[in-house]
Write a protein that holds these residues in place. Structure first.
Motif, PDB file in Angstrom:
ATOM      1  N   ARG A   1      -1.059   5.087  -4.120  1.00 58.76           N
ATOM      2  CA  ARG A   1      -0.639   5.307  -2.732  1.00 58.76           C
ATOM      3  C   ARG A   1      -0.471   3.978  -2.001  1.00 58.76           C
ATOM      4  NH1 ARG A   1      -4.815   8.711   0.579  1.00 58.76           N
ATOM      5  NH2 ARG A   1      -4.584  10.019  -1.282  1.00 58.76           N
ATOM      6  N   TRP A   2      -1.397   3.055  -2.225  1.00 59.78           N
ATOM      7  CA  TRP A   2      -1.371   1.746  -1.568  1.00 59.78           C
ATOM      8  C   TRP A   2      -0.125   0.957  -1.969  1.00 59.78           C
ATOM      9  CZ3 TRP A   2      -2.065  -3.326  -3.585  1.00 59.78           C
ATOM     10  CH2 TRP A   2      -2.360  -4.310  -2.638  1.00 59.78           C
ATOM     11  N   ILE A   3       0.186   0.964  -3.266  1.00 64.58           N
ATOM     12  CA  ILE A   3       1.381   0.251  -3.759  1.00 64.58           C
ATOM     13  C   ILE A   3       2.648   0.856  -3.148  1.00 64.58           C
ATOM     14  CG2 ILE A   3       2.798  -0.183  -5.814  1.00 64.58           C
ATOM     15  CD1 ILE A   3       0.152  -0.409  -7.397  1.00 64.58           C
ATOM     16  N   LYS A   4       2.691   2.178  -3.128  1.00 67.02           N
ATOM     17  CA  LYS A   4       3.867   2.861  -2.564  1.00 67.02           C
ATOM     18  C   LYS A   4       4.069   2.494  -1.100  1.00 67.02           C
ATOM     19  CE  LYS A   4       5.902   7.464  -2.000  1.00 67.02           C
ATOM     20  NZ  LYS A   4       5.681   8.924  -2.125  1.00 67.02           N
ATOM     21  N   GLN A   5       2.987   2.475  -0.329  1.00 73.14           N
ATOM     22  CA  GLN A   5       3.076   2.131   1.096  1.00 73.14           C
ATOM     23  C   GLN A   5       3.551   0.691   1.285  1.00 73.14           C
ATOM     24  OE1 GLN A   5      -0.905   2.972   2.401  1.00 73.14           O
ATOM     25  NE2 GLN A   5      -0.472   5.128   2.881  1.00 73.14           N
ATOM     26  N   LYS A   6       3.047  -0.212   0.458  1.00 72.18           N
ATOM     27  CA  LYS A   6       3.447  -1.617   0.556  1.00 72.18           C
ATOM     28  C   LYS A   6       4.935  -1.782   0.262  1.00 72.18           C
ATOM     29  CE  LYS A   6      -0.565  -3.667   1.416  1.00 72.18           C
ATOM     30  NZ  LYS A   6      -0.805  -4.440   2.638  1.00 72.18           N
ATOM     31  N   LEU A   7       5.388  -1.091  -0.769  1.00 76.15           N
ATOM     32  CA  LEU A   7       6.798  -1.200  -1.145  1.00 76.15           C
ATOM     33  C   LEU A   7       7.700  -0.598  -0.075  1.00 76.15           C
ATOM     34  CD1 LEU A   7       6.590  -0.355  -4.961  1.00 76.15           C
ATOM     35  CD2 LEU A   7       6.858  -2.604  -3.901  1.00 76.15           C
ATOM     36  N   GLU A   8       7.270   0.530   0.496  1.00 74.34           N
ATOM     37  CA  GLU A   8       8.072   1.188   1.539  1.00 74.34           C
ATOM     38  C   GLU A   8       8.204   0.322   2.779  1.00 74.34           C
ATOM     39  OE1 GLU A   8       6.135   4.915   2.128  1.00 74.34           O
ATOM     40  OE2 GLU A   8       7.184   5.909   0.459  1.00 74.34           O
ATOM     41  N   THR A   9       7.170  -0.437   3.096  1.00 73.33           N
ATOM     42  CA  THR A   9       7.204  -1.310   4.278  1.00 73.33           C
ATOM     43  C   THR A   9       7.637  -2.733   3.917  1.00 73.33           C
ATOM     44  OG1 THR A   9       4.840  -1.761   3.962  1.00 73.33           O
ATOM     45  CG2 THR A   9       5.435   0.005   5.515  1.00 73.33           C
TER      46      THR A   9
ATOM     47  N   ILE B   1      -7.603  -7.256  -2.289  1.00 76.68           N
ATOM     48  CA  ILE B   1      -8.658  -6.561  -3.034  1.00 76.68           C
ATOM     49  C   ILE B   1      -9.651  -5.916  -2.071  1.00 76.68           C
ATOM     50  CG2 ILE B   1     -10.421  -8.361  -3.396  1.00 76.68           C
ATOM     51  CD1 ILE B   1      -8.967  -6.186  -6.175  1.00 76.68           C
ATOM     52  N   VAL B   2      -9.920  -6.582  -0.938  1.00 71.57           N
ATOM     53  CA  VAL B   2     -10.791  -6.004   0.088  1.00 71.57           C
ATOM     54  C   VAL B   2     -10.157  -4.739   0.656  1.00 71.57           C
ATOM     55  CG1 VAL B   2     -11.678  -6.331   2.425  1.00 71.57           C
ATOM     56  CG2 VAL B   2     -12.003  -8.120   0.723  1.00 71.57           C
ATOM     57  N   GLU B   3      -8.867  -4.826   0.981  1.00 69.59           N
ATOM     58  CA  GLU B   3      -8.156  -3.674   1.559  1.00 69.59           C
ATOM     59  C   GLU B   3      -8.164  -2.485   0.599  1.00 69.59           C
ATOM     60  OE1 GLU B   3      -3.626  -2.589   3.071  1.00 69.59           O
ATOM     61  OE2 GLU B   3      -4.243  -4.698   2.938  1.00 69.59           O
ATOM     62  N   LEU B   4      -7.915  -2.764  -0.677  1.00 65.47           N
ATOM     63  CA  LEU B   4      -7.893  -1.697  -1.686  1.00 65.47           C
ATOM     64  C   LEU B   4      -9.262  -1.044  -1.834  1.00 65.47           C
ATOM     65  CD1 LEU B   4      -5.720  -2.666  -4.797  1.00 65.47           C
ATOM     66  CD2 LEU B   4      -5.894  -0.425  -3.725  1.00 65.47           C
ATOM     67  N   ILE B   5     -10.308  -1.866  -1.978  1.00 66.31           N
ATOM     68  CA  ILE B   5     -11.655  -1.310  -2.195  1.00 66.31           C
ATOM     69  C   ILE B   5     -12.143  -0.573  -0.952  1.00 66.31           C
ATOM     70  CG2 ILE B   5     -14.077  -1.885  -2.683  1.00 66.31           C
ATOM     71  CD1 ILE B   5     -13.057  -4.132  -4.478  1.00 66.31           C
ATOM     72  N   GLU B   6     -11.768  -1.056   0.242  1.00 64.17           N
ATOM     73  CA  GLU B   6     -12.110  -0.333   1.467  1.00 64.17           C
ATOM     74  C   GLU B   6     -11.538   1.077   1.436  1.00 64.17           C
ATOM     75  OE1 GLU B   6     -12.624  -3.512   5.156  1.00 64.17           O
ATOM     76  OE2 GLU B   6     -10.621  -2.824   4.600  1.00 64.17           O
ATOM     77  N   GLN B   7     -10.274   1.191   1.056  1.00 69.07           N
ATOM     78  CA  GLN B   7      -9.627   2.503   1.008  1.00 69.07           C
ATOM     79  C   GLN B   7     -10.227   3.381  -0.090  1.00 69.07           C
ATOM     80  OE1 GLN B   7      -5.323   2.508   1.126  1.00 69.07           O
ATOM     81  NE2 GLN B   7      -5.254   0.810   2.582  1.00 69.07           N
ATOM     82  N   VAL B   8     -10.544   2.775  -1.243  1.00 66.23           N
ATOM     83  CA  VAL B   8     -11.184   3.521  -2.333  1.00 66.23           C
ATOM     84  C   VAL B   8     -12.540   4.053  -1.872  1.00 66.23           C
ATOM     85  CG1 VAL B   8     -12.292   3.289  -4.602  1.00 66.23           C
ATOM     86  CG2 VAL B   8     -10.009   2.333  -4.226  1.00 66.23           C
ATOM     87  N   TYR B   9     -13.312   3.187  -1.201  1.00 61.07           N
ATOM     88  CA  TYR B   9     -14.647   3.554  -0.726  1.00 61.07           C
ATOM     89  C   TYR B   9     -14.578   4.737   0.249  1.00 61.07           C
ATOM     90  CZ  TYR B   9     -19.226   3.046   1.542  1.00 61.07           C
ATOM     91  OH  TYR B   9     -20.482   3.277   2.053  1.00 61.07           O
ATOM     92  N   LEU B  10     -13.640   4.687   1.188  1.00 63.86           N
ATOM     93  CA  LEU B  10     -13.504   5.766   2.177  1.00 63.86           C
ATOM     94  C   LEU B  10     -13.047   7.062   1.517  1.00 63.86           C
ATOM     95  CD1 LEU B  10     -11.842   3.774   5.105  1.00 63.86           C
ATOM     96  CD2 LEU B  10     -14.164   4.685   5.037  1.00 63.86           C
ATOM     97  N   TYR B  11     -12.083   6.955   0.591  1.00 60.20           N
ATOM     98  CA  TYR B  11     -11.579   8.154  -0.079  1.00 60.20           C
ATOM     99  C   TYR B  11     -12.631   8.743  -1.011  1.00 60.20           C
ATOM    100  CZ  TYR B  11      -8.438  11.248  -2.667  1.00 60.20           C
ATOM    101  OH  TYR B  11      -7.853  12.340  -3.238  1.00 60.20           O
TER     102      TYR B  11
END
Length: 683
Positions: free
Chosen positions: A145-153, A211-221
């Motif tokens: 999801r994170w990769i898709k959002q980055k590519l879309e923006t 890596i911080v942004e990714l792990i933050e999102q993983v942690y919340l999900y």
């Protein structure tokens, strides 16, 4: 067994808090058992139901239950009064339902007793199931999801400039598991990492922030996924957090148990240590605490073992209670005990590693010491293969000796492969215990092939692969299997489908005991997966394929010992052998360097700064590396711990032998190399 003064002192000590430093082979399990029986004998109001006995593994739980059952049976049988007979009969029957378990099962029982619980940190219901791979689901979904959002923006992803997506997922997995296993405060580590990112160069700063942004999102999900199920790390974390916040819950657990026993305490984690301090505090109604540990045998840092937590508990008990020792080794020949002492007495604390040496005492004093009787070397030349040389040596030995006397202990599972092939070629009977390459076994890969064919029988490639399996090589059998099962594929669970395949192909009578045990384990895993997640056949195929492709480490199934088990040489890892003993232990590959992956991981936790640091090898340019600013410092701290743990692993390996050690290395091992072979050289 005649007890020594130090053993008797441990059994009879009445302090409320006791820590026992129990060296290798000192009979700690027997002493633990006798202490429990002594307490029950001395206090007619005390029952085994009033105790929580925490072990490190399920196997240790079974061993302790067996010993207690034997002792209680003897008490019941030899009791002269009917009242005593009745009492010990009750204790015998209570064993099956009392709290003897691993720390994870203990925490689960505490949580279930507390019942449904909710606050800002914890959401728990006894109906929640335990799922071991939930964090991987979170990582997979969030990364995509994170990769898709980055590519879309149209935001550039720095990580993907130096590595493919699967590698990025692997790094996120390592980082997240590292933080969770050690019981670290994930948000705090991410906050610190983000703070220090501002000091980095442009590329490194972008990588750190990603890596911080990714792990933050993983942690919340991942937190959201826990609304229905928990993972094993959650059991300890939730138990600690609830007991710390909820006074009535803590009081309830204190009142439930009068004694808490903990075995293998050197492998305690941060959460486990804190849970015990909460329950066994200084209040009048807190349970008495008895822990057994040996710092020299702490070899499970990768599972969260924390030496600092152990040291704090030891200091705490020393202030509030008593610290005792068991130092007489009953397992090994006296000369062998002195040889091990000599090896580790020569290893002094330095900048690279430390070993907390507490010499063992031999079971008897000898006037003359002859180390040559208790160890010997097999050294190989540059062109010689260790597996071949060991196999040839052992074949000669087995002309006059029983195969069951010999055990080969390996540092890593993958090291077994050459020895397995060589022993098979030379016709030396062997058995592999607890190897972690379950998903790499032919029978497991063949199971995937047959399932893929049944799920899609019209794809020619699947048909060809299914015909090359151990289940069948005949078109007719394969066609008949599909005809018999096709109508049930959407009705049966994956476990039921596997069960039908095994019975239809009569695989049990056409394979070895190890192969069938592995197939049975796969069926049990399928059943458990379906219970937790209600998986379809396609989902099970996808899961099994992922486990095989990723090389997921999983022990092979244990095979029940047969009547002719004496005809087998044993293969196992040093970690798996902990707590066991063998007359003659063979240690191969002693000249190997300490794993570079362990010494220089691509991502790790900086213990002092409390940050994540990395050193990425460019996937598309393997000779290029991108280190973060704090990586070298973090590596220095990490290597000290890694080398120190490797010394403890060596200690555990050496102390498994009862009679003799066979040490296998290289004639050309450089003296400057940090490896087991050089640590074992004596003057």
């Amino acid at each position: 067994m005649k007890l020594t003064d130090e053993q008797q002192a441990v059994i009879n000590e009445n302090s409320k808090k006791i820590l026992v430093k129990a060296g290798a082979g000192t009979g700690k399990t027997e002493i633990l058992t006798r202490r429990i029986i002594r307490l029950i004998e001395d206090d007619v109001t005390l029952s085994v139901r009033d105790m929580a006995i925490i072990t490190f593994t399920n196997k240790a739980t079974e061993e302790l239950q067996t010993r207690l059952k034997r002792r209680l049976y003897q008490k019941w049988k030899n009791s002269s009064s009917s009242v005593e007979k009745q009492r010990f009969r009750y204790e015998l029957e209570s064993l099956n339902s009392c709290q003897i378990s691993t720390i994870h099962r203990f925490c689960r029982s505490v949580l279930e007793e507390i019942g449904p619980y909710y606050d800002t940190d914890v959401l728990f219901s006894p109906s929640f199931s335990v799922k071991t791979q939930s964090h991987k689901q979170a990582i997979e979904e969030i990364t995509e999801r994170w990769i898709k959002q980055k590519l879309e923006t149209q935001n550039q992803i720095e990580h993907l400039n130096i590595m493919p997506v699967h590698k990025l997922k692997g790094i996120v997995t390592k980082a997240y598991e590292l933080l969770r296993t050690k019981g670290l405060d994930v948000p705090e580590v991410l906050k610190q990492t983000k703070r220090y990112a501002n000091l980095e160069d442009t590329t490194q700063r972008k990588l750190k922030l990603e890596i911080v942004e990714l792990i933050e999102q993983v942690y919340l999900y991942h937190t959201k996924l826990k609304y229905c199920f928990l993972d094993t790390d959650d059991l300890l974390e939730y138990c600690y957090k609830i007991l710390k916040k909820n006074h009535s819950a803590l009081e309830s657990i204190k009142n439930k148990y009068r004694y808490i026993f903990i075995d293998e305490f050197q492998d305690t984690s941060l959460y486990q240590a804190e849970i015990i301090k909460l329950i066994c505090d200084d209040s009048d109604n807190s349970p008495a605490l008895f822990v057994v540990g040996d710092l020299k045998q702490s070899i499970y840092e990768f599972r969260g073992a924390d030496l600092d937590s152990y040291s704090r508990i030891e200091k705490w008990i020393q202030e509030k209670g008593v610290v005792l020792s068991l130092s007489t080794n009953w397992r090994s020949e006296p000369d062998l005990v002195l040889f091990v002492n000599h090896i580790f007495n020569n290893i002094k604390e330095n900048q690279q590693y430390v070993f907390y040496q507490e010499p063992l005492k031999p079971r008897e004093q000898k006037d003359e010491i002859d180390f040559s009787k208790v160890y010997s070397w097999i050294l190989c030349g540059k062109e010689e293969q260790q597996a071949k040389k060991v196999a040839e040596w052992l074949k000669r030995e087995l002309e006059n000796n029983n195969a069951s006397n010999y055990c080969l202990l390996f540092r890593k599972n993958f090291e077994m492969k050459d020895f397995i092939n060589e022993f098979a070629n030379q016709g030396i009977p062997f058995r592999v215990i607890g190897s972690g390459d379950f998903f790499n076994q032919k029978e497991i890969i063949d199971s995937l092939k047959i399932l893929q064919y049944l799920n899609n029988p019209f794809l020619e490639q699947y048909r060809i692969e299914a015909l090359s399996t151990l289940f069948t090589d005949e078109e007719e059998t394969l066609n008949n299997l599909y005809k018999k099962i096709c109508l049930q594929l959407n009705v049966w669970t994956p476990a039921q489908i596997l069960d039908f395949i095994y019975k239809f192909t009569n695989i049990k009578n056409n394979c070895s005991g190890q192969i069938y045990a592995n197939l049975t384990k796969l069926k049990k895993m399928a059943r458990k997966l379906n219970t937790n997640e209600n998986t379809t056949l396609q989902q099970f195929i996808d899961w099994l394929s992922a486990m095989i492709q990723s090389g997921k480490e999983e022990p092979q199934a244990d095979v029940a010992e047969q009547n002719n088990s004496s005809h087998y040489v044993t293969f196992m890892t040093i970690h798996k052998a902990k707590g066991l003993e063998f007359p003659i232990v063979i240690l191969p590959n002693l000249n190997q360097s300490i794993s570079q992956q362990a010494l220089e991981p691509e991502i790790l936790h900086h213990k002092n700064k409390k940050t994540l640091e990395f050193c990425y090898q460019k996937y598309y340019s393997p000779s290029s590396y991108i280190p973060s600013q704090g990586y070298e410092e973090a590596i220095s701290l990490n290597q000290y711990q890694t080398y120190s743990e490797e010394l403890r692993v060596l200690y555990v390996a050496l102390t498994r032998a009862k009679e003799k050690l066979i040490l296998v290395g290289s004639e050309h091992c450089p003296k400057t190399k940090v490896c087991f072979q050089n640590w074992l050289q004596i003057d």
